[in-house]
Design a protein around this motif. Structure first.
Motif, PDB file in Angstrom:
ATOM      1  N   LEU A   1      12.435  -4.588   0.862  1.00  0.00           N
ATOM      2  CA  LEU A   1      13.770  -4.278   0.332  1.00  0.00           C
ATOM      3  C   LEU A   1      14.724  -3.952   1.476  1.00  0.00           C
ATOM      4  CD1 LEU A   1      13.094  -2.021  -2.796  1.00  0.00           C
ATOM      5  CD2 LEU A   1      13.342  -4.494  -2.666  1.00  0.00           C
ATOM      6  N   GLY A   2      15.988  -4.324   1.315  1.00  0.00           N
ATOM      7  CA  GLY A   2      16.995  -4.001   2.317  1.00  0.00           C
ATOM      8  C   GLY A   2      17.363  -2.527   2.261  1.00  0.00           C
ATOM      9  N   THR A   3      17.966  -2.045   3.327  1.00  0.00           N
ATOM     10  CA  THR A   3      18.388  -0.651   3.392  1.00  0.00           C
ATOM     11  C   THR A   3      19.302  -0.301   2.226  1.00  0.00           C
ATOM     12  OG1 THR A   3      18.126  -0.492   5.785  1.00  0.00           O
ATOM     13  CG2 THR A   3      19.706   1.021   4.762  1.00  0.00           C
ATOM     14  N   TRP A   4      18.912   0.727   1.477  1.00  0.00           N
ATOM     15  CA  TRP A   4      19.644   1.269   0.330  1.00  0.00           C
ATOM     16  C   TRP A   4      19.713   0.322  -0.865  1.00  0.00           C
ATOM     17  CZ3 TRP A   4      24.557   3.045   3.452  1.00  0.00           C
ATOM     18  CH2 TRP A   4      24.194   4.080   4.336  1.00  0.00           C
TER      19      TRP A   4
ATOM     20  N   PHE B   1       7.666  -9.472   3.422  1.00  0.00           N
ATOM     21  CA  PHE B   1       6.841  -8.269   3.336  1.00  0.00           C
ATOM     22  C   PHE B   1       6.257  -7.911   4.703  1.00  0.00           C
ATOM     23  CE2 PHE B   1       2.519  -6.548   2.126  1.00  0.00           C
ATOM     24  CZ  PHE B   1       2.976  -5.298   1.763  1.00  0.00           C
ATOM     25  N   ARG B   2       6.469  -6.665   5.121  1.00  0.00           N
ATOM     26  CA  ARG B   2       6.008  -6.104   6.402  1.00  0.00           C
ATOM     27  C   ARG B   2       6.613  -6.786   7.624  1.00  0.00           C
ATOM     28  NH1 ARG B   2      -0.394  -5.663   4.870  1.00  0.00           N
ATOM     29  NH2 ARG B   2      -0.220  -3.978   3.335  1.00  0.00           N
ATOM     30  N   ALA B   3       7.687  -7.545   7.439  1.00  0.00           N
ATOM     31  CA  ALA B   3       8.272  -8.279   8.561  1.00  0.00           C
ATOM     32  C   ALA B   3       9.507  -7.594   9.143  1.00  0.00           C
ATOM     33  CB  ALA B   3       8.647  -9.689   8.123  1.00  0.00           C
TER      34      ALA B   3
ATOM     35  N   HIS C   1       5.028   3.228  12.774  1.00  0.00           N
ATOM     36  CA  HIS C   1       4.534   2.210  11.849  1.00  0.00           C
ATOM     37  C   HIS C   1       5.468   1.003  11.788  1.00  0.00           C
ATOM     38  CE1 HIS C   1       1.858   5.399  10.511  1.00  0.00           C
ATOM     39  NE2 HIS C   1       1.248   4.552   9.698  1.00  0.00           N
ATOM     40  N   THR C   2       6.782   1.256  11.779  1.00  0.00           N
ATOM     41  CA  THR C   2       7.762   0.181  11.633  1.00  0.00           C
ATOM     42  C   THR C   2       8.776   0.284  12.766  1.00  0.00           C
ATOM     43  OG1 THR C   2       7.516   0.352   9.239  1.00  0.00           O
ATOM     44  CG2 THR C   2       9.367  -0.950  10.052  1.00  0.00           C
ATOM     45  N   ILE C   3       8.905  -0.790  13.518  1.00  0.00           N
ATOM     46  CA  ILE C   3       9.850  -0.800  14.636  1.00  0.00           C
ATOM     47  C   ILE C   3      11.279  -0.852  14.103  1.00  0.00           C
ATOM     48  CG2 ILE C   3      10.633  -2.073  16.675  1.00  0.00           C
ATOM     49  CD1 ILE C   3       7.908  -0.693  16.952  1.00  0.00           C
ATOM     50  N   MET C   4      12.139  -0.018  14.687  1.00  0.00           N
ATOM     51  CA  MET C   4      13.565  -0.024  14.367  1.00  0.00           C
ATOM     52  C   MET C   4      14.320  -0.513  15.596  1.00  0.00           C
ATOM     53  SD  MET C   4      13.617   3.740  12.539  1.00  0.00           S
ATOM     54  CE  MET C   4      15.385   3.771  12.222  1.00  0.00           C
ATOM     55  N   LYS C   5      15.182  -1.474  15.405  1.00  0.00           N
ATOM     56  CA  LYS C   5      15.922  -2.043  16.528  1.00  0.00           C
ATOM     57  C   LYS C   5      16.843  -1.000  17.142  1.00  0.00           C
ATOM     58  CE  LYS C   5      18.871  -5.955  17.792  1.00  0.00           C
ATOM     59  NZ  LYS C   5      19.580  -7.161  17.292  1.00  0.00           N
ATOM     60  N   LEU C   6      16.805  -0.909  18.478  1.00  0.00           N
ATOM     61  CA  LEU C   6      17.728  -0.014  19.172  1.00  0.00           C
ATOM     62  C   LEU C   6      19.123  -0.632  19.139  1.00  0.00           C
ATOM     63  CD1 LEU C   6      15.840   1.194  22.385  1.00  0.00           C
ATOM     64  CD2 LEU C   6      16.686   2.623  20.530  1.00  0.00           C
TER      65      LEU C   6
ATOM     66  N   THR D   1       0.825  -1.199   0.000  1.00  0.00           N
ATOM     67  CA  THR D   1       0.000   0.000   0.000  1.00  0.00           C
ATOM     68  C   THR D   1       0.860   1.250   0.000  1.00  0.00           C
ATOM     69  OG1 THR D   1      -0.057   0.160   2.426  1.00  0.00           O
ATOM     70  CG2 THR D   1      -1.753  -1.225   1.363  1.00  0.00           C
ATOM     71  N   ILE D   2       0.204   2.383  -0.172  1.00  0.00           N
ATOM     72  CA  ILE D   2       0.904   3.667  -0.084  1.00  0.00           C
ATOM     73  C   ILE D   2       1.568   3.796   1.281  1.00  0.00           C
ATOM     74  CG2 ILE D   2       0.538   6.163   0.046  1.00  0.00           C
ATOM     75  CD1 ILE D   2      -1.682   5.751  -2.102  1.00  0.00           C
ATOM     76  N   ARG D   3       0.861   3.394   2.330  1.00  0.00           N
ATOM     77  CA  ARG D   3       1.436   3.468   3.677  1.00  0.00           C
ATOM     78  C   ARG D   3       2.736   2.663   3.767  1.00  0.00           C
ATOM     79  NH1 ARG D   3      -1.245   4.693   8.359  1.00  0.00           N
ATOM     80  NH2 ARG D   3      -3.298   4.342   7.377  1.00  0.00           N
ATOM     81  N   ASP D   4       2.743   1.469   3.164  1.00  0.00           N
ATOM     82  CA  ASP D   4       3.947   0.627   3.189  1.00  0.00           C
ATOM     83  C   ASP D   4       5.130   1.307   2.508  1.00  0.00           C
ATOM     84  OD1 ASP D   4       2.669  -1.611   4.437  1.00  0.00           O
ATOM     85  OD2 ASP D   4       1.802  -2.180   2.513  1.00  0.00           O
ATOM     86  N   LEU D   5       4.861   1.984   1.402  1.00  0.00           N
ATOM     87  CA  LEU D   5       5.940   2.689   0.694  1.00  0.00           C
ATOM     88  C   LEU D   5       6.626   3.696   1.597  1.00  0.00           C
ATOM     89  CD1 LEU D   5       4.268   3.625  -2.745  1.00  0.00           C
ATOM     90  CD2 LEU D   5       5.802   1.690  -2.281  1.00  0.00           C
ATOM     91  N   LEU D   6       5.841   4.347   2.468  1.00  0.00           N
ATOM     92  CA  LEU D   6       6.311   5.507   3.222  1.00  0.00           C
ATOM     93  C   LEU D   6       6.882   5.174   4.593  1.00  0.00           C
ATOM     94  CD1 LEU D   6       3.344   7.908   2.345  1.00  0.00           C
ATOM     95  CD2 LEU D   6       5.575   7.744   1.212  1.00  0.00           C
ATOM     96  N   CYS D   7       6.866   3.865   4.965  1.00  0.00           N
ATOM     97  CA  CYS D   7       7.400   3.521   6.292  1.00  0.00           C
ATOM     98  C   CYS D   7       8.433   2.398   6.225  1.00  0.00           C
ATOM     99  CB  CYS D   7       6.271   3.176   7.260  1.00  0.00           C
ATOM    100  SG  CYS D   7       5.322   1.698   6.858  1.00  0.00           S
ATOM    101  N   HIS D   8       8.976   2.141   5.030  1.00  0.00           N
ATOM    102  CA  HIS D   8      10.130   1.246   4.876  1.00  0.00           C
ATOM    103  C   HIS D   8       9.862  -0.176   5.356  1.00  0.00           C
ATOM    104  CE1 HIS D   8      12.381   4.764   3.740  1.00  0.00           C
ATOM    105  NE2 HIS D   8      12.316   5.316   4.935  1.00  0.00           N
TER     106      HIS D   8
END
Length: 492
Positions: free
Chosen positions: A119-122, A150-152, A272-277, A108-115
């Protein structure tokens, strides 16, 4: 609110020391509180060897600080009732594909905007240095293998943001540039700023990008690729960013005019998307409990307050915008050198100052970290040199490596003889070229003509019958693109 002269002097002194510590030519700063600018100032020069000074109207490339503009633009279309955050991408881009075809139908559009698209970083970001159209770049995304389901998980993707830019164009009937100009820049009064360096026109008050290349500070090319747009092409001044920050901390309003619905502002700041500390993050900020990505904003807690921020890095420039919504504080730092830690420690320092806390010695903290990192880099260089096997020779005559190759992601490549050696040229852009020097066996060292790209080891694979049939290459995996791109020979 008047800012005490002594505090301004302390801030100026700190910035001067930070710039000196990292040899930063120029820096622009803005601090806003409530609906006022507390401090807006330029420091240093726009270009080494020239007298032009940075001021609050000097334009800097702000890189990925563009992303909150893109998500706000998408929010304006939501506000207008023209689309919804959870609309599938294929509703607007029917031909859109991912490596995982099922994910392509669900994204979705939301998925595009919250990484969280997989796809991997960069991954695939070298395409942003290409001369392909935005549409062609997005078409090639289907060939990039995902790093996770996807979304994981979280993977920072510029390519998903330029895809979002295409949706803005499709729905609004305007280019992304026109939409940002008409719906954000003009209502806010951001008269200095442009959506892309190609629109500088008669402007002359422009910061020039600089990089440390092999220990020497030098200017580098400021690219003006139109397709980077929604992911990171805006060039702005501190004076203009002050207007953007004021609107943000006042829930979409500026000087009594509601430009963006507060619900849209809130949605972009919702995790929206958890980032590991990371371990280093916990060490630097012991009280931090979470890190997440909203829609175009990075979110975490700092000293018990929510902080909303983004950073930006492009050739020769680093910047940050930061909000502390509960305190109605906004900070932006723009610099014209890469790498440097000044752009990141100034907001650390100012956050503590604005919250009435005793500032840590951020310069020493980051200088110590940099020394450790420098040691790691030097050790990696020694390890790389040590891995080279001496007194080996290519298994084939140089002529057998010559030919046309093709990659599903990057397109064609030509390997040719150049005097007594080999030369490589990628079809994606004329700047992606370099000389190949023998490293060992069938591996060559590419010294890219663009110094920003550095060097790459390129192993060739032969068919066992006297012909090279494939090569593999990573292009600045530490900064640009971590993917190993596979090129197969199509013509000898």
């Amino acid at each position: 609110m008047d800012t005490p002269i002594d505090l301004i002097k302390e801030i100026d002194d700190f910035i001067g020391k930070a710039m000196q510590a990292w040899n930063v030519p120029g820096l622009a700063l803005v601090i806003v509180k409530d609906d006022q600018v507390l401090h807006s100032k330029g420091y240093g020069i726009r270009e080494i060897g020239k007298p032009g000074k940075v001021d609050e109207h000097t334009l800097f490339a702000i890189g990925s600080n563009t992303k909150p503009f893109t998500t706000t633009a998408m929010g304006l279309l939501v506000q207008d009732g023209k689309l919804a955050w959870d609309d599938p991408v294929t509703k607007y881009l029917p031909d859109f594909k991912l490596y995982d075809l099922h994910a392509a139908q669900m994204i979705t559009i939301r998925d595009l905007l919250c990484h969280r698209g997989g796809l991997g970083t960069w991954a695939g970001d070298v395409l942003l240095s290409s001369s392909y159209s935005t549409e062609e770049i997005v078409r090639r995304v289907q060939h990039i293998p995902p790093d996770y389901s996807f979304r994981a998980g979280y993977g920072y993707s510029n390519l998903m943001f330029i895809t979002a830019g295409l949706i803005i164009e499709k729905v609004s009937g305007m280019s992304w540039d026109e939409f940002i100009q008409k719906r954000i820049f003009e209502p806010l009064g951001m008269t200095d700023s442009v959506t892309n360096a190609r629109y500088f026109g008669e402007r002359a008050n422009i910061a020039v990008p600089h990089e440390d290349i092999k220990g020497n500070l030098q200017t580098v090319t400021q690219h003006a690729e139109t397709h980077v747009g929604a992911a990171g092409s805006i060039c702005a001044s501190a004076a203009d960013i002050a207007l953007w920050l004021r609107m943000q901390i006042n829930n979409g309003s500026l000087v009594g005019k509601q430009i963006v619905d507060p619900a849209i502002i809130n949605e972009t700041r919702t995790p929206h998307t958890i980032m590991k500390l990371r371990a280093m993050e916990k060490k630097l900020f012991p009280s931090r409990h979470f890190s997440a990505y909203g829609l175009g904003w990075m979110l975490n807690d700092s000293h018990g307050r929510l902080t909303v921020r983004h950073t930006g890095g492009v050739n020769g420039m680093l910047s940050i915008t930061l909000l502390i919504p509960e305190e109605k504080v906004g900070i932006a730092v723009l610099t014209n050198k890469l790498p440097n830690a000044a752009y990141i420690i100034v907001p650390h320092y100012l956050t503590e100052v604005m919250l009435g806390l005793p500032p840590k010695d951020w310069i020493k903290i980051y200088m110590d970290l940099e020394q450790q990192e420098t040691l790691k880099v030097e050790q990696a260089k020694i390890q790389k040199a040590g891995s080279r096997i001496k007194d080996t020779h290519p298994s084939l005559a140089l002529e057998q490596y010559v030919g046309l190759y093709d990659s599903l992601i990057l397109g064609g490549a030509t390997v040719s003889l150049n005097g007594s050696g080999l030369h490589i040229q990628l079809q994606a852009d004329e700047s992606l070229s370099g000389a190949l020097e023998h490293w060992h066996y069938d591996t060559f060292l590419c010294k890219w003509d663009d110094p920003v790209l550095g060097e790459s080891l390129i192993p060739f694979i032969s068919d066992g019958q006297g012909q090279a049939v494939e090569f593999r290459v990573k292009i600045r995996e530490d900064w640009i693109d971590p993917l190993e791109h596979v090129f197969k020979k199509i013509k000898g």
